[in-house]
Design an enzyme around this catalytic site. Structure first.
Site, PDB file in Angstrom:
ATOM      1  N   HIS A   1       0.842  -1.196   0.000  1.00 17.87           N
ATOM      2  CA  HIS A   1       0.000   0.000   0.000  1.00 17.87           C
ATOM      3  C   HIS A   1       0.878   1.248   0.000  1.00 17.87           C
ATOM      4  CE1 HIS A   1      -3.104  -2.851   0.974  1.00 17.87           C
ATOM      5  NE2 HIS A   1      -2.491  -3.169   2.090  1.00 17.87           N
TER       6      HIS A   1
ATOM      7  N   GLU B   1      -1.757  -0.702   8.433  1.00 23.43           N
ATOM      8  CA  GLU B   1      -2.702  -1.654   9.015  1.00 23.43           C
ATOM      9  C   GLU B   1      -2.020  -2.549  10.040  1.00 23.43           C
ATOM     10  OE1 GLU B   1      -4.209  -4.026   5.773  1.00 23.43           O
ATOM     11  OE2 GLU B   1      -2.224  -4.343   4.950  1.00 23.43           O
TER      12      GLU B   1
ATOM     13  N   HIS C   1       3.453  -7.704   1.331  1.00 23.77           N
ATOM     14  CA  HIS C   1       2.840  -8.617   2.299  1.00 23.77           C
ATOM     15  C   HIS C   1       1.718  -9.421   1.654  1.00 23.77           C
ATOM     16  CE1 HIS C   1       0.307  -4.968   2.485  1.00 23.77           C
ATOM     17  NE2 HIS C   1      -0.691  -5.807   2.701  1.00 23.77           N
TER      18      HIS C   1
ATOM     19  N   ARG D   1      -1.477  -4.580  -6.193  1.00 24.51           N
ATOM     20  CA  ARG D   1      -1.295  -6.032  -6.301  1.00 24.51           C
ATOM     21  C   ARG D   1      -0.141  -6.302  -7.251  1.00 24.51           C
ATOM     22  NH1 ARG D   1      -6.041  -7.235  -8.533  1.00 24.51           N
ATOM     23  NH2 ARG D   1      -7.102  -7.184  -6.537  1.00 24.51           N
TER      24      ARG D   1
END
Length: 322
Positions: free
Chosen positions: A103, A120, A178, A198
């Protein structure tokens, strides 16, 4: 406004990699066997949470914020984020491996997508034997090495794998490559953002036979290519007290393992408080009312609350504030 602890209807998301554990373990009303996510508290456009309990049942969280921003969010939160709910709360069931992704940070996300970035954290709630996560690289790599690994289908050789068990907690800062591995069910706390780059999806095809879109070029300037061991969260598990897990600019998360009732004075907090129940069952009460949460449920306590009492003889809660 007197706002009792609020529960919301789960927003269930069909995902290529999803399964049935959100229904099997948490009794979510899933309708298919590829349910990957339950969005618990959200004001993402098109996916806005709706109150499910009490006299405010049927009201959207965004409506409550629009009319009572400081009471719901807190003055300090409004000063930073306006009338936007700054975090997104989810439960995730990965029957298959998720795509390998990362991200962007706030600056890049704002420039490219007019969005926040996406920092996150994950709390593992259930894991099959041998289940793992991908978190970061297993060595420092250059951008050129990374690009070559993509071209030669060798990316997996550069990635760091972490075996997981219930209670393991991971902090995923922006730029870190990740993926959640197959057999993992987790609680996720993140910035309100749905911006994901992605980079590899195991060459899987969707239900229509198409490969999913990759964001190979966009990821290059967003990625951290260095090996860092900064992702595993160590925290205390002392019972009947508030144990710090994560304290970052976007959210603060504490671990509370209850064996008896716990009362907190939060008159100086100036933030909403969220409780995610990750085991057992508890009653969350403020001066305006109470709500019961069991494993896999979430409750929101408004910022104008002066105190919170957690009533339980056996429950584990994640407490989230700003």
């Amino acid at each position: 406004m007197t706002i009792y602890p609020l529960k919301f209807n789960p927003i269930l998301k069909e995902r290529l990699w999803g399964g049935t554990k959100l229904g099997d373990i948490f009794d979510k009303p899933i309708e298919n066997d590829i349910t990957g996510e339950s969005w618990e508290i959200s004001t993402v456009k098109g996916d806005i949470s709706v109150v499910s309990n009490g006299e405010l049942s049927g009201k959207s969280l965004q409506d409550l914020i629009d009319t009572n921003a400081e009471e719901v969010l807190g003055k300090s939160v409004v000063s930073r984020f306006g009338k936007e709910f700054p975090i997104l709360i989810k439960f995730i069931d990965a029957k298959q491996d998720l795509s390998i992704q990362l991200h962007p940070n706030d600056e890049l996300a704002k420039k490219r997508h007019n969005s926040f970035g996406k920092t996150e954290m994950w709390y593992i709630m259930d894991a099959d034997e041998g289940a793992d996560l991908i978190v970061g690289f297993n060595k420092d790599v250059t951008k050129e090495e990374y690009q070559k690994s993509i071209e030669n289908d060798k990316l997996l050789d550069l990635l760091n794998y972490e075996k997981v068990k219930e209670g393991d907690t991971f902090f995923i800062n922006t730029g870190k490559i990740h993926a959640i591995g197959a057999g993992v069910v987790l609680a996720e706390i993140q910035q309100t953002s749905d911006v994901t780059y992605r980079v590899f999806d195991f060459n899987r095809k969707d239900k229509d036979g198409n490969l999913r879109e990759l964001h190979t070029e966009m990821a290059l300037d967003a990625m951290d290519y260095t090996k860092k061991d900064d992702f595993k969260v160590a925290y205390d598990t002392t019972t009947d007290t508030v144990n710090e897990m994560v304290d970052c600019p976007y959210f603060k998360t504490n671990y509370i393992n209850l064996t008896k009732n716990l009362k907190q004075d939060i008159s100086s907090r100036d933030s909403f408080t969220i409780y995610m129940c990750v085991s057992g069952e508890a009653i969350v009460a403020n001066e305006f009312g109470e709500a019961t949460v069991k494993k896999g449920e979430t409750v929101l306590v408004s910022a104008n609350s002066k105190s919170i009492e957690l009533k339980s003889k056996r429950a584990t809660l994640l407490e989230v504030t700003i």
